[in-house]
Design an enzyme around this catalytic site. Structure first.
Site, PDB file in Angstrom:
ATOM      1  N   GLU A  17      -6.383   2.505  -2.506  1.00 30.70           N
ATOM      2  CA  GLU A  17      -5.672   1.325  -2.966  1.00 30.70           C
ATOM      3  C   GLU A  17      -6.189   0.918  -4.337  1.00 30.70           C
ATOM      4  OE1 GLU A  17      -6.405  -1.877  -0.283  1.00 30.70           O
ATOM      5  OE2 GLU A  17      -8.574  -1.849  -0.571  1.00 30.70           O
TER       6      GLU A  17
ATOM      7  N   ARG B 278      -7.586  -7.259  -9.464  1.00 28.31           N
ATOM      8  CA  ARG B 278      -8.344  -8.496  -9.704  1.00 28.31           C
ATOM      9  C   ARG B 278      -9.790  -8.142  -9.988  1.00 28.31           C
ATOM     10  NH1 ARG B 278     -11.341  -8.337  -5.197  1.00 28.31           N
ATOM     11  NH2 ARG B 278     -10.379  -7.730  -3.227  1.00 28.31           N
TER      12      ARG B 278
ATOM     13  N   LYS C 129       0.811  -1.218   0.000  1.00 28.56           N
ATOM     14  CA  LYS C 129       0.000   0.000   0.000  1.00 28.56           C
ATOM     15  C   LYS C 129       0.847   1.272   0.000  1.00 28.56           C
ATOM     16  CE  LYS C 129      -3.814  -2.386   0.088  1.00 28.56           C
ATOM     17  NZ  LYS C 129      -3.258  -3.731   0.005  1.00 28.56           N
TER      18      LYS C 129
END
Length: 446
Positions: A287, A291, A116
């Site tokens: 963030e 996916r 992050k």
């Protein structure tokens, strides 16, 4: 195009991927733990392989077992789905090393966005707005106090390797920093094996807005608008919708183009989601999820685009089949996550489903793997169904949702259905007047 895809996941997302494979004429391989032998996607797949015992660490997270299953069945690609190994850099590399295609981004981007601290710096360099805070890992409480003099209070400590709300602690003053810093590091270490934390200004009343993108290997990038995921508890989403009532068309266009340019300059390939906090007309990057998202179905409903199909096509080396100027956002969509949990305490409720009835009708989509007499195991995520409602506008969507949720029957276990029935009748929800803290602040009154 791929001839056979192994689906390295379970539950509703496994069925979602399997259906697209069948539509595209691609053979499918289901992998499963011992207890998941009766899962619906296992029954529907062309082939299935048991990859280990019930616990995910010995099955769905067992890289060697999954790769062995792929080689045994001659799969030429692996789709990791959501969770488990979907953002695992090591797994993605090993898939490629074994001569198969990982249906996801390049391992370097998995690593880059998985950290992050690195992700935040990378996105800031690409022109994405970020919230004020530390430039990297915070090494001590004293360092945090110095940074807070510039960022201002309250501040939020976050795990560098984390997600899902783990390792997040708020400090409202210098006196609270020592304890918050210590607790955040401890929680980060326990959950992610890495006690690195960073710090940023804590926003008091933000929305959680995320932008869905799809990018191919030819430099083409599109965004599919935003999803508002502000209704959540313990940083876990429960209710997602698109479009957000908080954004104007101008703001949507502005953030969409900023994200597209950043993703293109990053050289990212695949599907992904950039998550932001949005307050007082400003976006702040949190963030990037590298996916497929659980809530991808919301974007599919308002655009008519099959995100999984585009993901598979891109992974096979093809160009995006869509252009930004041709994407039309139609109507409104809301997704309700039905979890096998007590609707007030959120304690998981595994067990046998004794009665089951899913609602239907125009604009009602159900993504689920459960069926009557199915036994929900205690080993995995408690999500058992997604009820996705779409209509011409938000009011109509909520009206249709009330009907659908009232029709939904899942007996034998506790579920969050009752909570959603209350949400779609609440005056704040109806007015679109909420932020990420709303549910926790109002759960008792609900």
């Amino acid at each position: 195009m791929f001839k056979k895809i192994l689906i390295a996941n379970r539950g509703d997302i496994a069925i979602r991927i399997l259906r697209t494979c069948k539509e595209m004429g691609i053979k499918s391989v289901a992998v499963h733990s011992l207890i998941d032998e009766s899962l619906m996607h296992v029954k529907l797949a062309d082939e299935s392989v048991c990859i280990g015992p019930n616990r995910s660490s010995e099955s769905y997270l067992n890289i060697s077992a999954i790769l062995s299953a792929a080689e045994l069945t001659n799969a030429d690609a692996i789709h990791p789905g959501v969770g488990f190994l979907s953002e695992n850099e090591k797994f993605a590399k090993m898939v490629s090393e074994h001569g198969m295609k990982f249906i996801g981004p390049d391992p370097k981007h998995l690593a880059q966005m998985g950290d992050k601290i690195v992700a935040k710096k990378t996105m800031a360099d690409l022109g994405i707005p970020v919230v004020k805070g530390s430039d990297g890992e915070v090494k001590s409480a004293e360092e945090a106090k110095e940074i807070a003099k510039t960022s201002g209070y309250p501040v939020l400590f976050k795990a560098a390797s984390g997600g899902g709300g783990k390792g997040m602690k708020v400090a409202n003053s210098p006196e609270e920093i020592d304890n918050a810093f210590k607790m955040a590091k401890s929680e980060a270490k326990a959950n992610f094996g890495d006690d690195s934390v960073y710090m940023e200004r804590y926003l008091s009343h933000p929305r959680h807005i995320e932008i869905q993108i799809i990018a191919d290997s030819f430099g083409n990038v599109v965004h599919l608008g935003e999803r508002d995921c502000s209704i959540q508890r313990n940083h876990q989403k429960l209710f997602e919708e698109s479009p957000s009532v908080a954004l104007t068309p101008e703001k949507r266009q502005e953030i969409g183009e900023i994200v597209r340019n950043a993703v293109r300059n990053l050289g990212y390939v695949g599907v992904g989601t950039l998550e932001f906090l949005y307050e007082n007309g400003e976006f702040f990057f949190m963030e990037m999820n590298t996916r497929l998202q659980v809530e991808h179905s919301v974007s599919e409903q308002i655009t008519g685009i099959d995100i999984v199909k585009e993901q598979i096509r891109i992974a096979s080396g093809e160009k995006l089949s869509i252009k930004q100027e041709n994407i039309q956002f139609k109507g409104h969509a809301i997704e309700f996550r039905i979890n096998a949990e007590h609707p007030e305490t959120f304690v998981p409720s595994p067990g046998k489903i004794e009665e089951l009835y899913f609602p239907g009708g125009n604009g009602v989509r159900i993504d689920s793997h459960i069926y009557r007499n199915y036994v929900i195991p205690p080993y995995y995520d408690s999500l058992i169904a997604k009820v996705i409602i779409s209509a011409e506008d938000r009011d109509s969507c909520l009206a249709k949702a009330r009907q659908a949720l009232d029709e939904l029957v899942i007996d034998g276990v506790y579920t969050t259905t009752d909570l959603h029935r209350k949400l779609v009748r609440n005056k704040d929800i109806l007015a679109g007047d909420f932020d990420i803290h709303w549910l926790e602040n109002n759960l008792r009154s609900l």
